[in-house]
Structure formats: C-alpha cells, structure tokens
Design an enzyme around this catalytic site. Sequence first.
Site, PDB file in Angstrom:
ATOM      1  CG  HIS A 135      29.208  66.009 101.404  1.00 54.97           C
ATOM      2  ND1 HIS A 135      28.610  67.222 100.399  1.00 54.97           N
ATOM      3  CD2 HIS A 135      28.886  65.200 102.219  1.00 54.97           C
ATOM      4  CE1 HIS A 135      27.412  66.414 100.803  1.00 54.97           C
ATOM      5  NE2 HIS A 135      27.493  65.216 102.030  1.00 54.97           N
ATOM      6  CE  LYS A 139      27.683  68.575 103.636  1.00 53.55           C
ATOM      7  NZ  LYS A 139      27.025  70.183 104.282  1.00 53.55           N
TER       8      LYS A 139
END
Length: 241
Positions: A135, A139
């Site tokens: 990610h 995040k």
Amino acid sequence: MKIALIGYGKMGKAIEEAAAQKGHEIVLKIDADNQQELTAQHLKKADVAIEFTSPESAVTNLKKCFDYGVPVVCGSTGWLEHWNEIINYCEQKNGAFFYASNFSIGVNIFFELNKKLAALMNGRQEYDVRIEEIHHTQKKDAPSGTGITLAEGVLQHLGTKNKWVLGEACNDNELSIISNRIDPAPGTHIVTYASIIDDIEIKHTAHSRKGFAAGALAASSFIKNRKGIFNMNDLLKQQIG
C-alpha cells in the site's frame, strides 16, 4: 443522490470525482480542518454518508450518523475492536450501516477465490501459506483491512493455521501477513502457497482508486432506503440477482 463525504483524503476525492460523473451531489465534505461541521443540521441534508477516515475517528463519526438518522457506508479500517459496539449502537438507533474492508468488486471476487483456494489446499501439508500486501505510505493501519479479510478467509478453511500475525510467522500454526508501504501503490495483495516442488499464487493489483470509489457509490445506492447491517455480499447478491 445527495452524499456527505466524511473524510476528504485520496479516497474522498476519488469518490467525489466518480459521484460527479454519475450525477450525484456532494452536499457536505468533512476533513481534519472542519470536523465541527459534522452536525445534525449539515448531515441531514444528505441521503447517505460515506465514511473514509482514520481508526481514531471512525467510531465517533459512525455514531453521529446513526444519531442523526443518516445511512452510512464505511470503508475505514483499523477500528474493528469496536465492531460489536457499533453494531449494537446501529441497531439501537434503527440505523443503516454498510461496511466493507474493500469496496472494489474485483477484490471481493478475489476474497471468494481466496476462500475457495484455501479449502482446496486444506490437508496439503507440503504447502505453507503467506499473505503479502503493498500500500501507499500514508496508509496508517497494518495489516490493512483487506489483508485481514484475506487472512480470515484462509483461517476459515485451512486447518493448519489458527491465527494471523503481522510479519514473519514464528510457529507453524501462524499465518504470516507481510505489509509493505511503497508509494504510489493503491493496493496489491498476494496469497502464496509454497512447497519444495512448486508455488501456487493468486494476486490482485489495483491500478487506481476508481474501483473502490465505484463500489462505495454502489453501496450508497443500495443502502439509501434500507435499515440494518449490510456488506459487499449483500450488494453482490443483488447485482447477480
């Protein structure tokens, strides 16, 4: 459809763009700078609220939606230790709540494929399984909600594993989730069954946030005139039916 966006980061902006293309109206945008505007007066202008924020704020935001009688679609992750509290609160308020760890239709198909593969691999002692995710660096939660959902699907069907761990597993009964944070990745998830002879791997790669935004809008349309607790399985069943 009139939409309140609670959370105006990358996902909020992607939902705003997708909503405009479909003719929906954004009547409220809440971010870290104007949280005081999340009031009954402002929120009740919306047919539905879409909540993509942080683990620290999600529970409070959801309760406000239930208090003010506004159906809410939530994609925030990292707060699920409060799941029973939120479900009970929603039911007490006769509210409408739609939650998914990932709103991409492709990812939810991937979830089902993951469970099917785990069932097929059950009893195959020569294989060990692990999950890897990538990610973007903004995040906050690790593993992601998507990673946890994949892990739960494996644990449900594979008898050799009984819990997941973040990082390298220390015991044979542990399912390893490796979380990498690399920009500008919107999301990649890989489930690998490895043996001395061969590897079996399934992989989902998101190329943009458009799939997540489209799914969140579909969930909003689904929940707008409903009461109760819903998830992506309910939406997919309706679309298939």
